[in-house]
Write an enzyme that holds these catalytic residues in place. Sequence first.
Site, mmCIF file in Angstrom:
data_model
loop_
_atom_site.group_PDB
_atom_site.id
_atom_site.type_symbol
_atom_site.label_atom_id
_atom_site.label_comp_id
_atom_site.label_asym_id
_atom_site.label_seq_id
_atom_site.Cartn_x
_atom_site.Cartn_y
_atom_site.Cartn_z
ATOM 1 N N HIS A 181 -1.828 7.375 3.283
ATOM 2 C CA HIS A 181 -0.236 7.078 3.465
ATOM 3 C C HIS A 181 0.419 8.267 2.724
ATOM 4 O O HIS A 181 -0.123 8.656 1.499
ATOM 5 C CB HIS A 181 0.433 5.760 2.594
ATOM 6 C CG HIS A 181 -0.094 4.640 3.718
ATOM 7 N ND1 HIS A 181 -0.820 4.654 4.894
ATOM 8 C CD2 HIS A 181 0.199 3.568 3.465
ATOM 9 C CE1 HIS A 181 -0.929 3.715 5.157
ATOM 10 N NE2 HIS A 181 -0.394 2.777 4.429
ATOM 11 N N CYS B 282 0.698 -1.204 -0.045
ATOM 12 C CA CYS B 282 -0.189 0.040 0.044
ATOM 13 C C CYS B 282 1.007 1.288 -0.044
ATOM 14 O O CYS B 282 0.469 2.168 -0.483
ATOM 15 C CB CYS B 282 -0.862 -0.029 1.268
ATOM 16 S SG CYS B 282 -0.342 -0.357 2.701
#
Length: 358
Positions: free
Chosen positions: A250, A157
Site C-alpha cells: 500500500h 492495513c
Amino acid sequence: MKKYSIGIIGCTGMVGQRFVTLLSDHPWFEITAMAASANSAGKTYEEAVGNRWAMKTPMPEKVKNMPVMDAADVAAAAAKVDFAFCAVNMPKAEIKALEEAYAKAECPIVSNNSAHRHTPDVPMIVPELNADHVNVIPFQRERLGTKRGFIAVKSNCSLQSYVPALYPLDKWGVKDVLVCTYQAISGAGKTFERWPEMVDNVIPYIGGEEEKSEQEPLKIWGKIENGVIVDAASPAFTAQCLRVPVTDGHFAAVFCRFENKPTKEEILDAWKSFKGRAQELDLPSAPKQFLHYFEEDNMPQTRLHRDLEGGMAISLGRLREDSQYDYKFVGLSHNTLRGAAGGAVLLAELLCAEGYMD
C-alpha cells in the site's frame, strides 16, 4: 522463553494463510489449533484450502495434515491454545461476538479484524507507536470478568504507510493531514487470477476504507482515561483510497501541516532516529530500522521495497515543502505483512514480552 501454543481462527483465507507462513517456524509460537467455518471443519488444512493457496511460498509441510476445527466451537479450540489470532471473514457483529466468546473462554485474541477497533477498552496497537495502550487490558478484563482473556487488535492495513511517519513528528504538533492511498489487491483478499477486472485498472473506491483512514489514527494518538482509550482530537485527517493493479504493498501520498513547522533536516533526523517499544524489546518480528528514507526522487517503489526487513519496515521518500501544506512525502508498507498478519504477530510478541499472555 517458553513456546506459546497458538491458534489461527480463520485459517483458510488470505490473511489466515499469511499467519500460517509467519508462524510455522516462529521462535516463540507453535501452531496447535486451526479453525475456520463449519464448511472446512473436519478436513485437513490442505483439503480445506484446496486450490486457494495464495502465498508465494509453498504450504508448510507441518500444517498440511492438521485438522481444521469449527471456529464456532469456542471451548474446544480455546482449550488447545495459550492464545489465538483471528482473521475470520464474517459480518462485523458476528466477529465481535465470536472474539468476545473466545476472550471469555480465557483465550486472549489478537485480531486482524476491524470489529473491535472502536471498542473503547480494546487496545488498537502499532507496537512502535502506542505500546502503552496495553495498560487498558486490565480494565477490559474487569468488564469481561476474565483472568487471562482479552482482545487486542491491529489497525487498518493502509494506516501503516503514513501513520508511522507522522507519529514521531508530533513534537512539532501535527495539525492537518491529507492522504491519498493506493492500495494493493491483496488487501481485498484477491489475486489477479481471481480478480481479472483489476488488470490495467484503477478503482477509486474501497468500501469503508476512507472512514478507517481518517478515524483510526485518532485512537492510536489517544490516551487511557478512566479505563478506556479516549480518541485524540487531532491531527485532523482527510483521506481518499484507491485500489490499484499491484499484488502487495500500500502506497500513500501525504500532505501535512504543523503547529510549529520543523525543518526538513529535523524531520529526516526524527525518522532516522525513531525507535519504539518493539525495537527496545528486540522482538523477533520487529524491523531493526523501522522507518527507511530514500533520497532518490523515484524511490521507494512497491516492487523494490515492500519486502524491506521482512516486509515489516516502512519506506519513505520525496519529502519536500508544499505550497499549501507545510510538507508532502510518500510512504510504502507491505499490506499483508506489516499491515495485517505480520503486524498482528508483532503485537502478540509485544503482549508476550509484557506478560499479558502468561
